[in-house]
Design an enzyme around this catalytic site. Structure first.
Site, PDB file in Angstrom:
ATOM      1  N   ASN A 159      -6.438  27.146  50.294  1.00  0.00           N
ATOM      2  CA  ASN A 159      -7.130  27.443  51.563  1.00  0.00           C
ATOM      3  C   ASN A 159      -7.589  28.901  51.708  1.00  0.00           C
ATOM      4  OD1 ASN A 159      -4.474  28.268  51.934  1.00  0.00           O
ATOM      5  ND2 ASN A 159      -4.359  27.540  54.050  1.00  0.00           N
ATOM      6  N   ARG A 167      -2.183  38.957  47.895  1.00  0.00           N
ATOM      7  CA  ARG A 167      -0.968  39.199  48.690  1.00  0.00           C
ATOM      8  C   ARG A 167       0.278  39.142  47.800  1.00  0.00           C
ATOM      9  NH1 ARG A 167      -0.368  35.816  54.260  1.00  0.00           N
ATOM     10  NH2 ARG A 167       0.848  34.351  53.043  1.00  0.00           N
ATOM     11  N   LYS A 182      -0.602  30.789  38.998  1.00  0.00           N
ATOM     12  CA  LYS A 182      -1.255  29.481  38.915  1.00  0.00           C
ATOM     13  C   LYS A 182      -1.948  29.211  40.252  1.00  0.00           C
ATOM     14  CE  LYS A 182      -0.287  25.537  40.148  1.00  0.00           C
ATOM     15  NZ  LYS A 182      -1.641  25.223  40.601  1.00  0.00           N
ATOM     16  N   ALA A 184      -4.453  27.103  42.912  1.00  0.00           N
ATOM     17  CA  ALA A 184      -4.627  25.668  43.185  1.00  0.00           C
ATOM     18  C   ALA A 184      -5.734  25.118  42.291  1.00  0.00           C
ATOM     19  CB  ALA A 184      -4.987  25.472  44.650  1.00  0.00           C
ATOM     20  N   SER A 237       2.656  24.011  50.661  1.00  0.00           N
ATOM     21  CA  SER A 237       3.276  23.118  51.638  1.00  0.00           C
ATOM     22  C   SER A 237       4.799  23.205  51.582  1.00  0.00           C
ATOM     23  CB  SER A 237       2.838  21.681  51.358  1.00  0.00           C
ATOM     24  OG  SER A 237       3.274  21.301  50.067  1.00  0.00           O
ATOM     25  N   GLU A 258       6.150  31.009  51.280  1.00  0.00           N
ATOM     26  CA  GLU A 258       5.245  31.003  52.444  1.00  0.00           C
ATOM     27  C   GLU A 258       4.786  29.562  52.603  1.00  0.00           C
ATOM     28  OE1 GLU A 258       4.658  33.398  54.450  1.00  0.00           O
ATOM     29  OE2 GLU A 258       5.322  35.172  53.366  1.00  0.00           O
ATOM     30  N   LEU A 259       5.373  28.856  53.555  1.00  0.00           N
ATOM     31  CA  LEU A 259       5.179  27.400  53.618  1.00  0.00           C
ATOM     32  C   LEU A 259       4.347  26.974  54.831  1.00  0.00           C
ATOM     33  CD1 LEU A 259       8.822  26.525  52.473  1.00  0.00           C
ATOM     34  CD2 LEU A 259       6.808  26.950  51.074  1.00  0.00           C
ATOM     35  N   CYS A 292      -2.424  27.963  57.527  1.00  0.00           N
ATOM     36  CA  CYS A 292      -1.013  27.770  57.898  1.00  0.00           C
ATOM     37  C   CYS A 292      -0.770  28.334  59.295  1.00  0.00           C
ATOM     38  CB  CYS A 292      -0.115  28.465  56.890  1.00  0.00           C
ATOM     39  SG  CYS A 292      -0.566  30.185  56.644  1.00  0.00           S
ATOM     40  N   GLU A 389       1.245  19.095  60.328  1.00  0.00           N
ATOM     41  CA  GLU A 389       0.114  20.027  60.241  1.00  0.00           C
ATOM     42  C   GLU A 389      -1.185  19.221  60.246  1.00  0.00           C
ATOM     43  OE1 GLU A 389       1.137  22.292  56.554  1.00  0.00           O
ATOM     44  OE2 GLU A 389       0.355  23.978  57.680  1.00  0.00           O
ATOM     45  N   SER A 449      -2.842  37.814  61.110  1.00  0.00           N
ATOM     46  CA  SER A 449      -2.826  38.261  59.713  1.00  0.00           C
ATOM     47  C   SER A 449      -3.316  39.693  59.582  1.00  0.00           C
ATOM     48  CB  SER A 449      -3.727  37.361  58.866  1.00  0.00           C
ATOM     49  OG  SER A 449      -3.361  36.014  59.056  1.00  0.00           O
TER      50      SER A 449
HETATM   51  P1  NAP Z   1       0.467  22.402  48.062  1.00  0.00           P
HETATM   52  O1  NAP Z   1       0.027  21.028  47.796  1.00  0.00           O
HETATM   53  O2  NAP Z   1       1.897  22.647  48.324  1.00  0.00           O
HETATM   54  O3  NAP Z   1      -0.026  23.262  46.809  1.00  0.00           O
HETATM   55  C1  NAP Z   1       0.159  24.646  46.740  1.00  0.00           C
HETATM   56  C2  NAP Z   1       0.172  25.070  45.289  1.00  0.00           C
HETATM   57  O4  NAP Z   1       1.287  24.467  44.643  1.00  0.00           O
HETATM   58  C3  NAP Z   1      -1.053  24.643  44.494  1.00  0.00           C
HETATM   59  O5  NAP Z   1      -1.334  25.622  43.541  1.00  0.00           O
HETATM   60  C4  NAP Z   1      -0.573  23.367  43.825  1.00  0.00           C
HETATM   61  O6  NAP Z   1      -1.253  23.033  42.649  1.00  0.00           O
HETATM   62  C5  NAP Z   1       0.844  23.765  43.499  1.00  0.00           C
HETATM   63  N1  NAP Z   1       1.750  22.653  43.242  1.00  0.00           N
HETATM   64  C6  NAP Z   1       1.721  21.408  43.774  1.00  0.00           C
HETATM   65  N2  NAP Z   1       2.759  20.692  43.291  1.00  0.00           N
HETATM   66  C7  NAP Z   1       3.441  21.499  42.439  1.00  0.00           C
HETATM   67  C8  NAP Z   1       4.596  21.341  41.626  1.00  0.00           C
HETATM   68  N3  NAP Z   1       5.275  20.199  41.591  1.00  0.00           N
HETATM   69  N4  NAP Z   1       5.012  22.383  40.881  1.00  0.00           N
HETATM   70  C9  NAP Z   1       4.346  23.549  40.901  1.00  0.00           C
HETATM   71  N5  NAP Z   1       3.240  23.767  41.642  1.00  0.00           N
HETATM   72  C10 NAP Z   1       2.792  22.753  42.412  1.00  0.00           C
HETATM   73  O7  NAP Z   1      -0.303  23.046  49.282  1.00  0.00           O
HETATM   74  P2  NAP Z   1      -1.876  23.111  49.519  1.00  0.00           P
HETATM   75  O8  NAP Z   1      -2.314  21.794  50.004  1.00  0.00           O
HETATM   76  O9  NAP Z   1      -2.560  23.704  48.344  1.00  0.00           O
HETATM   77  O10 NAP Z   1      -1.961  24.201  50.667  1.00  0.00           O
HETATM   78  C11 NAP Z   1      -1.791  23.890  51.994  1.00  0.00           C
HETATM   79  C12 NAP Z   1      -0.389  24.215  52.455  1.00  0.00           C
HETATM   80  O11 NAP Z   1      -0.117  25.587  52.221  1.00  0.00           O
HETATM   81  C13 NAP Z   1      -0.211  24.006  53.939  1.00  0.00           C
HETATM   82  O12 NAP Z   1       1.034  23.404  54.181  1.00  0.00           O
HETATM   83  C14 NAP Z   1      -0.235  25.431  54.488  1.00  0.00           C
HETATM   84  O13 NAP Z   1       0.426  25.582  55.712  1.00  0.00           O
HETATM   85  C15 NAP Z   1       0.423  26.180  53.394  1.00  0.00           C
HETATM   86  N6  NAP Z   1       0.084  27.602  53.445  1.00  0.00           N
HETATM   87  C16 NAP Z   1       1.044  28.472  53.862  1.00  0.00           C
HETATM   88  C17 NAP Z   1       0.744  29.818  53.968  1.00  0.00           C
HETATM   89  C18 NAP Z   1       1.774  30.795  54.434  1.00  0.00           C
HETATM   90  O14 NAP Z   1       1.555  31.985  54.246  1.00  0.00           O
HETATM   91  N7  NAP Z   1       2.879  30.376  55.020  1.00  0.00           N
HETATM   92  C19 NAP Z   1      -0.539  30.274  53.650  1.00  0.00           C
HETATM   93  C20 NAP Z   1      -1.499  29.353  53.233  1.00  0.00           C
HETATM   94  C21 NAP Z   1      -1.159  28.012  53.133  1.00  0.00           C
HETATM   95  P3  NAP Z   1      -2.393  21.888  42.654  1.00  0.00           P
HETATM   96  O15 NAP Z   1      -3.563  22.511  43.227  1.00  0.00           O
HETATM   97  O16 NAP Z   1      -2.569  21.537  41.236  1.00  0.00           O
HETATM   98  O17 NAP Z   1      -1.862  20.760  43.456  1.00  0.00           O
END
Ligand code: NAP
Length: 485
Positions: A159, A167, A182, A184, A237, A258-259, A292, A389, A449
């Protein structure tokens, strides 16, 4: 303005390992898509677990010499990269819009935000402090030093494809840690562009290694369990974060998490309603609602609830939808079809439970993955979007009567990233801000932010903080040396 083809062509489509640009083991590739059209932009390297090990080998090999690199030089590399990001903002913003979908103006804003992390951590690199103290018995002395944690694994979401990278990379470089990052799989191009910028800014080989892959788990889990990496910094996530925390427990890795978020947005009747609406639009619509920090639930005090909902619906209905590269577009596409289906399901669920759709409420026919800006009024407490979310341009509004009720509903979530609060009563502002279970509070402002501020959540929104003066600590260990005089 650079052309779409030239910005995509300008990015290395291969892995960056040990300072070399290399194809994936076996030559596998995968397609990166434009979410506004659904069309493939290009093919890039699809790393295998063997590529992962090669990247970690490179980070481990570079660690000692990088840790002893003068902090000033580490900072100057970041500073040069900051300048390059800043001077190439248009080209990089276009690249981001193409792979992620956000409108160009927002992409430019993200490049500026991302660059600021490099500027900030360039300054922090030379401020890593320590201590010298007399032991309570008066004879001994304590020396306290901060040292780099060591090789770090960094995982970022789609995103904010550039800023979530800088960061983490900024403080890692400043602290003297090497890393494997790594991005996304949906938005890898920004990270590849960033790696080139850092290499050109003088980053030594192996200090940053980039793995693009469709096999995130298969590539990263062995590196987490390997034992040579000492740190995992993850943004994504809560579901994936939980799984990674479990993996990290085996070798007791330091973690920064950071979830997800589920931000409440409270509007008291004494608030400046114009300002609250401006803040609400920012908190809701930044990044098409895919943040997020996005306001996920609006709670408005009864006396002003109807006016707030009506005016919010008017503003949302006016937002131009389209491909982010088009002039004047404010609402770009969601990242993929699954995101549209998720938002559709949440809105339909709320409507079935009795919410009123004031505007929007449906997806836009393809091509591309668009959803109309939506405002829902009288959203009942059992609607799924109260706990999940939304990650889309949907504003659910509910009514509250008392301050206690506002705090109770705001805190009724497993998340605790950010809360927003609008009131003109300063005593109430501080009272409520203190009671909100969140790592950050936007007090009469809809955006929190800032690279110079500590960003992070409590509860299941995460562990640790990024940015601010504490951001670098996530990549430092404290060593205490007991001195006998
Ligand atoms: P996500 O599905 O958790 O993926 C995040 C990253 O993790 C991607 O690079 C993804 O790769 C990787 N990943 C997924 N499964 C994995 C595994 N089993 N082992 C290692 N890496 C893995 O989240 P998203 O959909 O990309 O992002 C949205 C989420 O991020 C939302 O929940 C949002 O709130 C959160 N977020 C939080 C913050 C914060 O600062 N708190 C900031 C931004 C976003 P792939 O692309 O290959 O799936």
């Amino acid at each position: 303005m650079p052309s779409e083809t030239s910005v995509v062509e300008g990015v290395g489509k291969v892995l960056f390992i040990g300072g070399r640009w290399v194809p994936a083991d076996g030559g596998k590739t995968f397609a990166v898509h434009d979410p506004a059209t659904g069309e493939a932009l290009c093919q890039i390297a699809d790393a295998s677990p063997a590529d992962g090990v090669a990247a970690l080998d490179a980070a481990v090999a570079a660690q000692d010499s990088w840790a002893s690199h003068p902090p000033r030089e580490r900072g100057e590399i970041l500073r040069r990269a900051y300048q390059e990001l800043t001077s190439r903002v248009d080209e990089l913003a276009l690249l981001m819009t193409l792979e992620m979908g956000k409108p160009l103006a927002e992409a430019r804003g993200e490049i500026a935000y991302a660059a600021e992390f490099f500027r900030w951590f360039a300054e922090e690199a030379v401020r890593i402090d320590g201590g010298y103290a007399t032991a309570p018995n008066g004879t001994g002395r304590f020396l306290v030093a901060k040292q780099p944690v060591g090789p770090s694994l960094l995982i970022t979401p789609w995103n904010f494809p550039m800023a979530m990278g800088t960061r983490k990379i900024g403080p890692a470089i400043a602290a003297g840690c090497t890393s494997v990052i790594k991005p996304a799989s949906q938005t890898p191009l920004c990270m590849l562009a960033l790696a080139r910028i850092l290499a050109d800014a003088g980053l030594p080989d192996g200090v940053l290694n980039v793995l693009t892959t469709t096999d995130s788990g298969g590539v990263m889990e062995p590196l987490i369990r390997d034992g040579r990496a000492r740190k995992l910094s993850f943004t994504g996530s809560t579901a994936v974060g939980r799984k990674l925390l479990e993996q990290c427990s085996e070798k007791v890795l330091r973690t920064s998490m950071e979830l997800g978020g589920n931000a409440p947005f409270l509007v008291f009747a004494d608030a400046d309603l114009d300002a609250a609406l401006d803040g609400a639009m920012l908190a809701k619509m930044r990044n098409i609602g895919e943040a997020c920090t996005a306001a996920n639930r609006f709670y408005v005090q009864r006396d002003v609830a109807e006016e707030f909902a009506r005016r919010m619906a008017e503003r949302m209905a006016e937002q131009p939808i389209g491909r982010g590269t088009e002039e004047g577009v404010v609402v770009g596409p969601l990242i993929d079809e699954a995101a549209v289906e998720k938002v559709t399901g949440l809105v339909d669920d709320a409507a079935e439970r009795g919410a009123t759709v004031l505007t929007g409420g449906s997806a836009v026919d393809g091509p591309g993955h668009f959803y109309r800006p939506t405002v829902l009024a009288d959203v009942p407490p059992d609607a799924r979007m109260g706990q999940e979310e939304i990650f889309g341009p949907v504003a659910p509004i509910s009514v509250f009567d008392t301050e206690d009720e506002a705090v109770r509903v705001a805190n009724d979530t497993e998340y605790g990233l950010v809360s927003y609060l609008y009131t003109s009563d300063v005593k109430r502002a501080l009272r409520v801000a203190e009671r909100l279970e969140a790592g950050m509070v936007g007090l009469n402002q809809g955006i929190v932010s800032n690279p110079a501020a500590p960003f992070g959540g409590v509860k299941q929104s995460g562990l640790g903080r990024e940015g601010g003066t504490v951001g670098i600590d996530e990549f430092l260990e404290t060593k205490y040396i007991a001195v006998a005089l």
